[in-house]
Write a protein that holds these residues in place. Structure first.
Motif, PDB file in Angstrom:
ATOM      1  N   ASN A   1       0.805  -1.225   0.000  1.00 51.20           N
ATOM      2  CA  ASN A   1       0.000   0.000   0.000  1.00 51.20           C
ATOM      3  C   ASN A   1       0.833   1.269   0.000  1.00 51.20           C
ATOM      4  N   GLY A   2       2.148   1.146  -0.127  1.00 53.87           N
ATOM      5  CA  GLY A   2       2.998   2.310  -0.296  1.00 53.87           C
ATOM      6  C   GLY A   2       3.176   3.179   0.922  1.00 53.87           C
ATOM      7  N   ASP A   3       2.980   2.619   2.122  1.00 48.30           N
ATOM      8  CA  ASP A   3       3.137   3.431   3.338  1.00 48.30           C
ATOM      9  C   ASP A   3       4.492   3.226   4.005  1.00 48.30           C
ATOM     10  N   ARG A   4       5.379   2.538   3.318  1.00 38.66           N
ATOM     11  CA  ARG A   4       6.737   2.271   3.786  1.00 38.66           C
ATOM     12  C   ARG A   4       6.794   1.293   4.940  1.00 38.66           C
ATOM     13  N   ARG A   5       5.700   0.572   5.168  1.00 40.07           N
ATOM     14  CA  ARG A   5       5.711  -0.526   6.128  1.00 40.07           C
ATOM     15  C   ARG A   5       5.463  -1.830   5.382  1.00 40.07           C
ATOM     16  N   PRO A   6       6.297  -2.834   5.596  1.00 41.23           N
ATOM     17  CA  PRO A   6       6.059  -4.117   4.939  1.00 41.23           C
ATOM     18  C   PRO A   6       4.731  -4.734   5.358  1.00 41.23           C
ATOM     19  N   ASP A   7       4.084  -5.369   4.412  1.00 49.85           N
ATOM     20  CA  ASP A   7       2.823  -6.068   4.630  1.00 49.85           C
ATOM     21  C   ASP A   7       3.036  -7.561   4.407  1.00 49.85           C
ATOM     22  N   LEU A   8       2.067  -8.369   4.825  1.00 40.72           N
ATOM     23  CA  LEU A   8       2.143  -9.816   4.664  1.00 40.72           C
ATOM     24  C   LEU A   8       1.058 -10.290   3.714  1.00 40.72           C
ATOM     25  N   VAL A   9       1.405 -11.236   2.861  1.00 40.73           N
ATOM     26  CA  VAL A   9       0.444 -11.830   1.933  1.00 40.73           C
ATOM     27  C   VAL A   9       0.563 -13.345   2.037  1.00 40.73           C
ATOM     28  N   THR A  10      -0.568 -14.018   2.284  1.00 41.69           N
ATOM     29  CA  THR A  10      -0.576 -15.472   2.407  1.00 41.69           C
ATOM     30  C   THR A  10      -1.495 -16.101   1.366  1.00 41.69           C
ATOM     31  N   THR A  11      -1.225 -17.362   1.061  1.00 43.93           N
ATOM     32  CA  THR A  11      -2.179 -18.167   0.301  1.00 43.93           C
ATOM     33  C   THR A  11      -2.879 -19.098   1.284  1.00 43.93           C
ATOM     34  N   ASN A  12      -4.216 -19.033   1.319  1.00 48.45           N
ATOM     35  CA  ASN A  12      -5.006 -19.859   2.228  1.00 48.45           C
ATOM     36  C   ASN A  12      -5.550 -21.040   1.431  1.00 48.45           C
ATOM     37  N   PHE A  13      -4.968 -22.198   1.662  1.00 45.94           N
ATOM     38  CA  PHE A  13      -5.098 -23.365   0.776  1.00 45.94           C
ATOM     39  C   PHE A  13      -6.542 -23.802   0.523  1.00 45.94           C
ATOM     40  N   PRO A  14      -7.268 -24.389   1.487  1.00 40.64           N
ATOM     41  CA  PRO A  14      -8.616 -24.853   1.150  1.00 40.64           C
ATOM     42  C   PRO A  14      -9.631 -23.730   1.003  1.00 40.64           C
ATOM     43  N   SER A  15      -9.289 -22.536   1.516  1.00 36.59           N
ATOM     44  CA  SER A  15     -10.200 -21.402   1.383  1.00 36.59           C
ATOM     45  C   SER A  15     -10.125 -20.779   0.000  1.00 36.59           C
ATOM     46  N   SER A  16      -9.078 -21.122  -0.760  1.00 32.66           N
ATOM     47  CA  SER A  16      -8.866 -20.585  -2.107  1.00 32.66           C
ATOM     48  C   SER A  16      -8.857 -19.061  -2.109  1.00 32.66           C
ATOM     49  N   THR A  17      -8.176 -18.524  -1.096  1.00 31.06           N
ATOM     50  CA  THR A  17      -8.095 -17.071  -0.967  1.00 31.06           C
ATOM     51  C   THR A  17      -6.654 -16.630  -0.735  1.00 31.06           C
ATOM     52  N   VAL A  18      -6.484 -15.328  -0.916  1.00 27.12           N
ATOM     53  CA  VAL A  18      -5.252 -14.640  -0.549  1.00 27.12           C
ATOM     54  C   VAL A  18      -5.575 -13.751   0.643  1.00 27.12           C
ATOM     55  N   GLY A  19      -4.740 -13.815   1.668  1.00 30.44           N
ATOM     56  CA  GLY A  19      -4.900 -12.938   2.823  1.00 30.44           C
ATOM     57  C   GLY A  19      -3.864 -11.826   2.791  1.00 30.44           C
ATOM     58  N   VAL A  20      -4.294 -10.593   2.960  1.00 32.93           N
ATOM     59  CA  VAL A  20      -3.395  -9.432   2.944  1.00 32.93           C
ATOM     60  C   VAL A  20      -3.483  -8.743   4.301  1.00 32.93           C
ATOM     61  N   LEU A  21      -2.360  -8.736   5.014  1.00 33.14           N
ATOM     62  CA  LEU A  21      -2.285  -8.122   6.341  1.00 33.14           C
ATOM     63  C   LEU A  21      -1.411  -6.884   6.237  1.00 33.14           C
ATOM     64  N   LEU A  22      -2.012  -5.719   6.339  1.00 38.28           N
ATOM     65  CA  LEU A  22      -1.278  -4.466   6.196  1.00 38.28           C
ATOM     66  C   LEU A  22      -0.479  -4.153   7.458  1.00 38.28           C
ATOM     67  N   GLY A  23       0.779  -3.768   7.244  1.00 40.99           N
ATOM     68  CA  GLY A  23       1.649  -3.446   8.354  1.00 40.99           C
ATOM     69  C   GLY A  23       1.254  -2.168   9.058  1.00 40.99           C
ATOM     70  N   GLN A  24       1.454  -2.150  10.374  1.00 38.34           N
ATOM     71  CA  GLN A  24       1.166  -0.989  11.198  1.00 38.34           C
ATOM     72  C   GLN A  24       2.399  -0.628  12.019  1.00 38.34           C
ATOM     73  N   ALA A  25       2.284   0.379  12.836  1.00 38.17           N
ATOM     74  CA  ALA A  25       3.423   0.836  13.626  1.00 38.17           C
ATOM     75  C   ALA A  25       3.922  -0.275  14.543  1.00 38.17           C
ATOM     76  N   GLY A  26       5.256  -0.322  14.707  1.00 36.51           N
ATOM     77  CA  GLY A  26       5.852  -1.256  15.650  1.00 36.51           C
ATOM     78  C   GLY A  26       5.897  -2.688  15.199  1.00 36.51           C
ATOM     79  N   GLY A  27       5.682  -2.932  13.901  1.00 33.51           N
ATOM     80  CA  GLY A  27       5.734  -4.298  13.410  1.00 33.51           C
ATOM     81  C   GLY A  27       4.497  -5.103  13.710  1.00 33.51           C
ATOM     82  N   THR A  28       3.374  -4.423  13.925  1.00 27.89           N
ATOM     83  CA  THR A  28       2.090  -5.093  14.090  1.00 27.89           C
ATOM     84  C   THR A  28       1.336  -5.075  12.764  1.00 27.89           C
ATOM     85  N   PHE A  29       0.214  -5.794  12.721  1.00 30.15           N
ATOM     86  CA  PHE A  29      -0.516  -5.930  11.468  1.00 30.15           C
ATOM     87  C   PHE A  29      -2.020  -5.825  11.682  1.00 30.15           C
ATOM     88  N   ALA A  30      -2.673  -5.199  10.712  1.00 32.07           N
ATOM     89  CA  ALA A  30      -4.127  -5.082  10.727  1.00 32.07           C
ATOM     90  C   ALA A  30      -4.755  -6.439  10.407  1.00 32.07           C
TER      91      ALA A  30
END
Length: 499
Positions: free
Chosen positions: A85-114
């Motif tokens: 999202n271009g906020d200079r914080r790394p985000d996490l992206v996962t593949t959720n196998f049987p759910s057939s989805t991608v999970g996107v967890l946006l990084g927040q201050a202090g290395g936490t995630f939304a």
């Protein structure tokens, strides 16, 4: 052919990691992604690396207890780290196998995630995941390998770290597990490479305008059941090469890149164990040649194949992964000593991340282990998620539906570059495409130089040279790199952008 997946028992006795059987058995990639790491992972890490060559910077790795976050679906398989999202914080992206989805967890201050936002992967049972700017709009896009629909899903990034509906492309075989992004034909557009587990093939999809892809071309992987796949220029000809972990034949396959984005027949090397799964490419012994790492899921080992002239490899050297059923593998300098270290996801009890510190000559110390925060860690990735200049670990806990984040608590020695000397060193062109010239003051003593990527991995090494020398960048992913130049018993850094 039959498949066992989900909460089943693997041949090694662990529950839940998918086990597959069969009868026969870069350009502007990641520009915004890596540029966003500039203020977190790349520049801070580069500063941490700059100390007297050979000096001890940290005695051992140290990671805080894992903090876990729901992955947004069931059974997260692999995880990628990048600023979507271009906020200079790394985000996490996962593949959720049987759910057939991608999970996107946006990084927040202090290395936490939304909390995770989820998106359909465009196919069934996604496994592999990669990030890259495939349409050149400056936003990282998500690419998935949809293992049960034989497709690759491409989710184009939008403003705010959201993603468009997935476009899908045939993977060129059955059971695509791994996927990698890189410019294999040198046209400046990212291409896709898949490992098709059930058909023993590699699929290559050349990028086209607007983030679309041409029909797939397939190649033999050189062995049975390729799991994951990596790209790297192993023979230094400026063309990315393909490396696969061939689980069914206990081999690593190497397909050398050729003109036009084609590939030579695979050369194979023994993996040094049973059922290789994860694979990574990087120069672990500092000789300027990329080396191969792979995890042997059935042998509780990680192995290193040192690169040799012409894109060949020495026999595998084996190390304990520190835990059962190692699956994913990542490479990066986690303790700041300038040597790449190995991190594995050990998928069975005791559910750990294994950290093997790099030593002289491309050898590794015994693994230290850290709880992943869940059960069945499969995927693992490195990235500086809290902006302190130290690579942190993200692990996809398959049987817990979580991502575990282990913040790096190690001690790095403060950087002490010589500012006056650094000011006298010029790099041009910068940004660079095929390479750049390093010019030092006339009469300067010969000095070696190293080019480091975002994780502190040495991707190029220039032996001792005089006042002016050339550093090749062809085949490297676009982004911000650090040139580390040794001079007068110290080291200094210069930043260079690779387009």
């Amino acid at each position: 052919m039959f498949v066992i997946y989900g909460p089943t028992t693997s041949p090694t006795g662990d529950a839940g990691i998918p086990v597959f059987f069969h009868s026969a058995r870069f350009m502007k990639v990641l520009v915004h992604l890596i540029a966003a790491f500039r203020l977190t992972c790349q520049l801070a890490l580069a500063g941490a690396l700059l100390a007297t060559p050979g000096a001890a910077r940290a005695q051992a790795p140290a990671f805080a207890p894992a903090v876990t976050y729901p992955s947004g679906g069931n059974n997260p398989y692999l995880v990628a780290v990048g600023d979507v999202n271009g906020d200079r914080r790394p985000d996490l992206v996962t593949t959720n196998f049987p759910s057939s989805t991608v999970g996107v967890l946006l990084g927040q201050a202090g290395g936490t995630f939304a909390p995770a936002a989820t998106y359909p992967s465009g196919g069934i049972n996604p496994t592999g995941v990669a990030l890259g700017d495939v349409n050149g709009d400056g936003r990282p896009d998500v690419v998935t390998a949809n293992s049960f629909s034989n497709t690759v899903g491409v989710l184009l990034g939008q403003t705010g770290g959201t993603f468009a509906a997935a476009a899908t492309y045939a993977s060129g075989g059955t059971g695509p597990f791994g996927v990698a992004v890189g410019d294999v034909n040198g046209d400046g557009r990212p291409d896709l490479v898949t490992a098709n587990n059930f058909s023993n093939t590699v699929g290559v999809l050349l990028g086209q305008a607007g983030g679309t892809f041409a029909a797939v071309t397939t190649y033999s992987s050189g062995g049975g059941s390729p799991y994951l796949v990596a790209l790297g220029d192993v023979n230094a000809d400026g063309r990315p090469d393909i490396v696969t972990a061939n689980s069914g034949s206990n081999t690593v396959g190497v397909l050398l890149g050729q003109a036009g984005g084609t590939f030579a027949a695979a050369a194979t090397y023994a993996s040094g164990g049973n059922s290789p799964r994860g694979v990574a490419v990087g120069d672990v012994n500092g000789d300027g040649r990329p080396d191969i790492l792979t995890t042997n899921y059935g042998s509780t080992t990680v192995v290193v194949l040192l690169g040799q002239a012409g894109g060949t490899f020495a026999a595998a050297v084996t190390y304990s992964s520190g835990g059962g059923s190692p699956f994913g593998v990542a490479l990066g300098d986690v303790n700041g000593d300038g040597r790449p270290d190995i991190v594995t996801a050990n998928a069975s009890s005791p559910n750990t991340a294994g950290v093997l510190l790099g030593q002289a000559g491309g050898t590794f110390a015994p693994a230290a282990t850290y709880a992943s925060g869940g059960i069945g860690p499969a995927g693992v990735a490195l990235g500086d998620v809290n902006g302190d200049g130290r690579p942190d670990i993200a692990a996809a806990n398959y049987n817990s539906n979580t991502v575990g984040v282990l913040l790096n608590a190690g001690t790095f020695l403060a950087a002490t570059p010589n500012a006056a000397t650094a000011a006298e060193v010029a790099l041009y062109p910068n940004p660079a495409r095929d390479g750049f010239t390093v010019r030092r003051p006339a009469g300067a003593a010969p000095a070696p130089a190293e080019l480091l990527n975002a994780l502190g991995q040495m991707v190029r090494r220039q032996p001792a040279a005089g006042a002016s020398f050339w550093v090749e960048t062809r085949g490297l992913a676009a982004g911000v790199y650090t040139l580390r130049l040794y001079t007068g018993g110290t080291a200094l850094a210069k930043r260079v952008v690779v387009e």
